[in-house]
Scaffold this motif. Structure first.
Motif, PDB file in Angstrom:
ATOM      1  N   GLU A   1      -2.141  12.124  12.405  1.00  0.00           N
ATOM      2  CA  GLU A   1      -2.617  11.752  13.745  1.00  0.00           C
ATOM      3  C   GLU A   1      -1.673  10.754  14.393  1.00  0.00           C
ATOM      4  N   ARG A   2      -1.189   9.809  13.597  1.00  0.00           N
ATOM      5  CA  ARG A   2      -0.304   8.769  14.155  1.00  0.00           C
ATOM      6  C   ARG A   2       1.084   9.327  14.447  1.00  0.00           C
ATOM      7  N   ASP A   3       1.666  10.092  13.494  1.00  0.00           N
ATOM      8  CA  ASP A   3       3.031  10.610  13.657  1.00  0.00           C
ATOM      9  C   ASP A   3       2.960  12.123  13.886  1.00  0.00           C
TER      10      ASP A   3
ATOM     11  N   ALA B   1       8.717  -6.151   6.471  1.00  0.00           N
ATOM     12  CA  ALA B   1       9.944  -5.596   5.875  1.00  0.00           C
ATOM     13  C   ALA B   1      10.437  -4.366   6.643  1.00  0.00           C
ATOM     14  N   ASP B   2       9.503  -3.533   7.166  1.00  0.00           N
ATOM     15  CA  ASP B   2       9.938  -2.339   7.903  1.00  0.00           C
ATOM     16  C   ASP B   2      10.731  -2.749   9.151  1.00  0.00           C
ATOM     17  N   GLN B   3      10.238  -3.809   9.834  1.00  0.00           N
ATOM     18  CA  GLN B   3      10.952  -4.274  11.042  1.00  0.00           C
ATOM     19  C   GLN B   3      12.328  -4.813  10.680  1.00  0.00           C
TER      20      GLN B   3
ATOM     21  N   GLY C   1       0.886  -1.167   0.000  1.00  0.00           N
ATOM     22  CA  GLY C   1       0.000   0.000   0.000  1.00  0.00           C
ATOM     23  C   GLY C   1       0.917   1.208   0.000  1.00  0.00           C
ATOM     24  N   SER C   2       0.486   2.312   0.566  1.00  0.00           N
ATOM     25  CA  SER C   2       1.387   3.450   0.728  1.00  0.00           C
ATOM     26  C   SER C   2       1.384   3.849   2.192  1.00  0.00           C
ATOM     27  N   ILE C   3       2.167   4.834   2.520  1.00  0.00           N
ATOM     28  CA  ILE C   3       2.318   5.215   3.923  1.00  0.00           C
ATOM     29  C   ILE C   3       0.948   5.537   4.556  1.00  0.00           C
ATOM     30  N   ALA C   4       0.702   4.943   5.714  1.00  0.00           N
ATOM     31  CA  ALA C   4      -0.501   5.196   6.517  1.00  0.00           C
ATOM     32  C   ALA C   4      -1.817   4.828   5.824  1.00  0.00           C
ATOM     33  N   THR C   5      -1.763   3.924   4.848  1.00  0.00           N
ATOM     34  CA  THR C   5      -3.036   3.494   4.254  1.00  0.00           C
ATOM     35  C   THR C   5      -3.651   2.341   5.052  1.00  0.00           C
ATOM     36  N   GLY C   6      -2.848   1.734   5.958  1.00  0.00           N
ATOM     37  CA  GLY C   6      -3.419   0.701   6.838  1.00  0.00           C
ATOM     38  C   GLY C   6      -2.788  -0.678   6.718  1.00  0.00           C
ATOM     39  N   LYS C   7      -1.561  -0.757   6.173  1.00  0.00           N
ATOM     40  CA  LYS C   7      -0.906  -2.071   6.012  1.00  0.00           C
ATOM     41  C   LYS C   7      -0.724  -2.776   7.355  1.00  0.00           C
ATOM     42  N   SER C   8      -0.184  -2.048   8.342  1.00  0.00           N
ATOM     43  CA  SER C   8       0.078  -2.689   9.645  1.00  0.00           C
ATOM     44  C   SER C   8      -1.227  -3.116  10.297  1.00  0.00           C
ATOM     45  N   THR C   9      -2.272  -2.303  10.132  1.00  0.00           N
ATOM     46  CA  THR C   9      -3.567  -2.651  10.715  1.00  0.00           C
ATOM     47  C   THR C   9      -4.086  -3.939  10.073  1.00  0.00           C
ATOM     48  N   VAL C  10      -3.955  -4.039   8.749  1.00  0.00           N
ATOM     49  CA  VAL C  10      -4.410  -5.257   8.060  1.00  0.00           C
ATOM     50  C   VAL C  10      -3.522  -6.440   8.438  1.00  0.00           C
TER      51      VAL C  10
ATOM     52  N   TRP D   1     -10.009  -1.967   0.443  1.00  0.00           N
ATOM     53  CA  TRP D   1     -10.266  -0.523   0.537  1.00  0.00           C
ATOM     54  C   TRP D   1     -10.435  -0.142   2.000  1.00  0.00           C
ATOM     55  N   ASN D   2      -9.773   0.958   2.408  1.00  0.00           N
ATOM     56  CA  ASN D   2      -9.754   1.312   3.831  1.00  0.00           C
ATOM     57  C   ASN D   2     -10.074   2.791   4.064  1.00  0.00           C
ATOM     58  N   ASP D   3     -11.125   3.270   3.404  1.00  0.00           N
ATOM     59  CA  ASP D   3     -11.548   4.656   3.663  1.00  0.00           C
ATOM     60  C   ASP D   3     -12.473   4.736   4.871  1.00  0.00           C
ATOM     61  N   GLY D   4     -13.109   3.614   5.190  1.00  0.00           N
ATOM     62  CA  GLY D   4     -14.117   3.627   6.256  1.00  0.00           C
ATOM     63  C   GLY D   4     -13.522   3.349   7.626  1.00  0.00           C
ATOM     64  N   GLY D   5     -14.374   2.924   8.559  1.00  0.00           N
ATOM     65  CA  GLY D   5     -13.925   2.677   9.929  1.00  0.00           C
ATOM     66  C   GLY D   5     -13.300   1.299  10.077  1.00  0.00           C
ATOM     67  N   ARG D   6     -12.922   0.975  11.326  1.00  0.00           N
ATOM     68  CA  ARG D   6     -12.215  -0.293  11.568  1.00  0.00           C
ATOM     69  C   ARG D   6     -13.095  -1.516  11.310  1.00  0.00           C
ATOM     70  N   GLU D   7     -14.423  -1.388  11.647  1.00  0.00           N
ATOM     71  CA  GLU D   7     -15.315  -2.540  11.426  1.00  0.00           C
ATOM     72  C   GLU D   7     -15.421  -2.866   9.945  1.00  0.00           C
ATOM     73  N   GLU D   8     -15.534  -1.783   9.163  1.00  0.00           N
ATOM     74  CA  GLU D   8     -15.635  -1.957   7.721  1.00  0.00           C
ATOM     75  C   GLU D   8     -14.356  -2.610   7.190  1.00  0.00           C
ATOM     76  N   LEU D   9     -13.205  -2.209   7.762  1.00  0.00           N
ATOM     77  CA  LEU D   9     -11.932  -2.795   7.333  1.00  0.00           C
ATOM     78  C   LEU D   9     -11.926  -4.300   7.643  1.00  0.00           C
ATOM     79  N   GLY D  10     -12.451  -4.659   8.821  1.00  0.00           N
ATOM     80  CA  GLY D  10     -12.532  -6.080   9.180  1.00  0.00           C
ATOM     81  C   GLY D  10     -13.324  -6.856   8.133  1.00  0.00           C
TER      82      GLY D  10
HETATM   83  N1  LIG Z   1     -10.058   1.856   9.180  1.00  0.00           N
HETATM   84  C1  LIG Z   1      -9.408   2.655  10.026  1.00  0.00           C
HETATM   85  N2  LIG Z   1     -10.087   3.500  10.829  1.00  0.00           N
HETATM   86  C2  LIG Z   1      -9.442   4.342  11.663  1.00  0.00           C
HETATM   87  N3  LIG Z   1      -8.093   4.408  11.788  1.00  0.00           N
HETATM   88  C3  LIG Z   1      -7.363   3.583  11.014  1.00  0.00           C
HETATM   89  C4  LIG Z   1      -7.972   2.670  10.102  1.00  0.00           C
HETATM   90  N4  LIG Z   1      -6.993   1.986   9.472  1.00  0.00           N
HETATM   91  C5  LIG Z   1      -5.824   2.446   9.960  1.00  0.00           C
HETATM   92  N5  LIG Z   1      -6.050   3.403  10.896  1.00  0.00           N
HETATM   93  C6  LIG Z   1      -5.032   4.172  11.626  1.00  0.00           C
HETATM   94  O1  LIG Z   1      -4.276   4.898  10.652  1.00  0.00           O
HETATM   95  C7  LIG Z   1      -2.903   4.919  10.997  1.00  0.00           C
HETATM   96  C8  LIG Z   1      -2.108   4.306   9.834  1.00  0.00           C
HETATM   97  O2  LIG Z   1      -2.404   2.912   9.764  1.00  0.00           O
HETATM   98  P1  LIG Z   1      -1.225   1.845   9.690  1.00  0.00           P
HETATM   99  O3  LIG Z   1      -0.149   2.157  10.674  1.00  0.00           O
HETATM  100  O4  LIG Z   1      -1.856   0.503   9.717  1.00  0.00           O
HETATM  101  O5  LIG Z   1      -0.716   2.184   8.215  1.00  0.00           O
HETATM  102  P2  LIG Z   1       0.551   1.638   7.449  1.00  0.00           P
HETATM  103  O6  LIG Z   1       0.144   1.559   6.020  1.00  0.00           O
HETATM  104  O7  LIG Z   1       1.071   0.399   8.078  1.00  0.00           O
HETATM  105  O8  LIG Z   1       1.568   2.826   7.675  1.00  0.00           O
HETATM  106  P3  LIG Z   1       3.199   2.857   7.469  1.00  0.00           P
HETATM  107  O9  LIG Z   1       3.450   2.597   6.027  1.00  0.00           O
HETATM  108  O10 LIG Z   1       3.579   4.233   7.818  1.00  0.00           O
HETATM  109  O11 LIG Z   1       3.792   1.832   8.367  1.00  0.00           O
HETATM  110  C9  LIG Z   1      -2.756   4.157  12.300  1.00  0.00           C
HETATM  111  O12 LIG Z   1      -2.771   5.085  13.359  1.00  0.00           O
HETATM  112  C10 LIG Z   1      -4.004   3.281  12.336  1.00  0.00           C
HETATM  113  O13 LIG Z   1      -4.401   2.977  13.664  1.00  0.00           O
END
Ligand SMILES: Nc1ncnc2c1ncn2[C@@H]1O[C@H](COP(=O)(O)OP(=O)(O)OP(=O)(O)O)[C@@H](O)[C@H]1O
Ligand SMILES: CC(C)(COP(=O)(O)OP(=O)(O)OC[C@H]1O[C@@H](n2cnc3c(N)ncnc32)[C@H](O)[C@@H]1O)[C@@H](O)C(=O)NCCC(=O)NCCS
Length: 275
Positions: A168-170, A33-35, A8-17, A208-217
């Motif tokens: 918000e995260r960084d 890979a980041d670790q 994905g790209s930075i902060a799109t939600g890779k770590s969350t997924v 797709w991760n534009d919505g909330g966490r439940e939607e992501l699940g």
């Molecule tokens: N569906 C969501 N709803 C609300 N917040 C979210 C959602 N998905 C991710 N976030 C939040 O957005 C931020 C970025 O998500 P995450 O760290 O998973 O992205 P990443 O792609 O791994 O970023 P990086 O490439 O910088 O490591 C985190 O603070 C995470 O908790």
């Protein structure tokens, strides 16, 4: 063993997924890979020495500052750790010199990361894992997608959502730093299109991760359903039990991915020619 490339790209939600995929009901091993990229530049490693040698003379704050808890030679005498935000300022951005520096850093870090990933994937295979997730932000750029049976791209349609989550995260990043970091990873919607071009049958799936966490699940469950239909458990176990068949399938899959990448490069060239 199915290699699932997660990008994905930075902060799109890779770590969350990836944390959703590593927990039940999926319980997949994840290679991050980041670790690994942090590990291979720890003080004392060849990567650390190469970075200090190249960036040290022109980056006065390259190492974390000396303090009461940080001796000049670092906690274990191997050197002080890298000051990551300072190195980030040298390599994230669009300026030609910054790009050259980023390529230099990539040239030091990426081969070491690839090797560490290969050993981790081999260990997962030997331990009998049915699938493993490779969480690689620069999956396409590094060519690692060619080794993956499936690519998952975590994407947002609205760039403002990405920027808001990043800031918000960084919170320590200035707006400019945040913009430079987003710019250094390319448009995630392009990565989503490239993923879709890999075709159906679970070969390329966009979460797709534009919505909330439940939607992501729910999106992750849908993506996993697609992957399971294309590569059911019995198929993975069959390949595990018959290594020659696993090698043949891996070679065929690599070749298929090379063809897909050629098609993508041709499409990009045609689009550039139109502009
Ligand atoms: N569906 C969501 N709803 C609300 N917040 C979210 C959602 N998905 C991710 N976030 C939040 O957005 C931020 C970025 O998500 P995450 O760290 O998973 O992205 P990443 O792609 O791994 O970023 P990086 O490439 O910088 O490591 C985190 O603070 C995470 O908790
Ligand atoms: C420049 C460094 C020191 C900055 O470290 P910092 O802790 O501030 O940021 P972090 O590593 O968490 O990265 C922030 C975001 O930028 C992305 N990113 C990291 N390096 C790069 C790069 N070379 N090109 C594009 N994006 C990158 C990361 O995937 C992440 O999404 C660090 O990112 C680094 O060493 N990068 C080079 C290694 C690399 O390419 N890693 C990515 C996975 S292999």
């Amino acid at each position: 063993m199915l290699l699932i490339g997660l990008t994905g790209s930075i902060a799109t939600g890779k770590s969350t997924v990836s944390s959703l995929l590593s927990a039940p009901p999926y319980s997949l091993p994840v290679i991050d890979a980041d670790q690994l990229a942090r590990k291979v530049v720890e003080p004392g490693t060849p990567g650390y020495r190469a970075i200090v040698g190249y960036f040290g003379p022109s980056t006065p704050d390259l190492l974390v500052p000396v303090s009461e808890s940080m001796p000049v030679d670092g906690p274990d005498g191997k050197g002080r750790p890298l000051n990551r935000p300072a190195l980030g300022r040298r390599v994230f951005g669009d300026d030609p010199q910054v790009r050259r520096d980023r390529e230099k850093l990539n040239g030091i870090v990426h081969p070491a990361v690839r090797w560490a990933m290969f050993s981790a994937a081999l260990r997962a295979y030997l331990s009998g894992a049915r699938a493993v997730v490779l969480d690689v932000p620069l999956l396409f750029e590094s060519g690692l997608d060619r080794f993956c049976g499936t690519v998952l791209v975590v994407a947002v349609r609205d760039p403002a959502v990405q920027m808001r989550r990043l800031r918000e995260r960084d919170a320590h990043l200035t707006l400019k730093d945040a913009e430079n970091r987003v710019m250094s990873q390319g448009d995630v919607r392009v990565k989503a299109r490239r993923c879709e071009l890999r075709g159906g049958k679970g070969r390329g799936v966009v979460v797709w991760n534009d919505g909330g966490r439940e939607e992501l699940g729910r999106e992750v469950a849908r993506a996993w359903g697609e992957i399971e239909r294309a590569s059911p458990a019995w198929w993975s176990w069959g390949l595990w039990a018959c290594p020659p068949a696993a090698v043949a399938v891996a070679v065929w899959s690599f070749w298929e991915n090379v063809r897909i990448n050629r098609r993508w490069a041709e499409m990009e060239a045609r689009e550039r020619a139109k502009i």
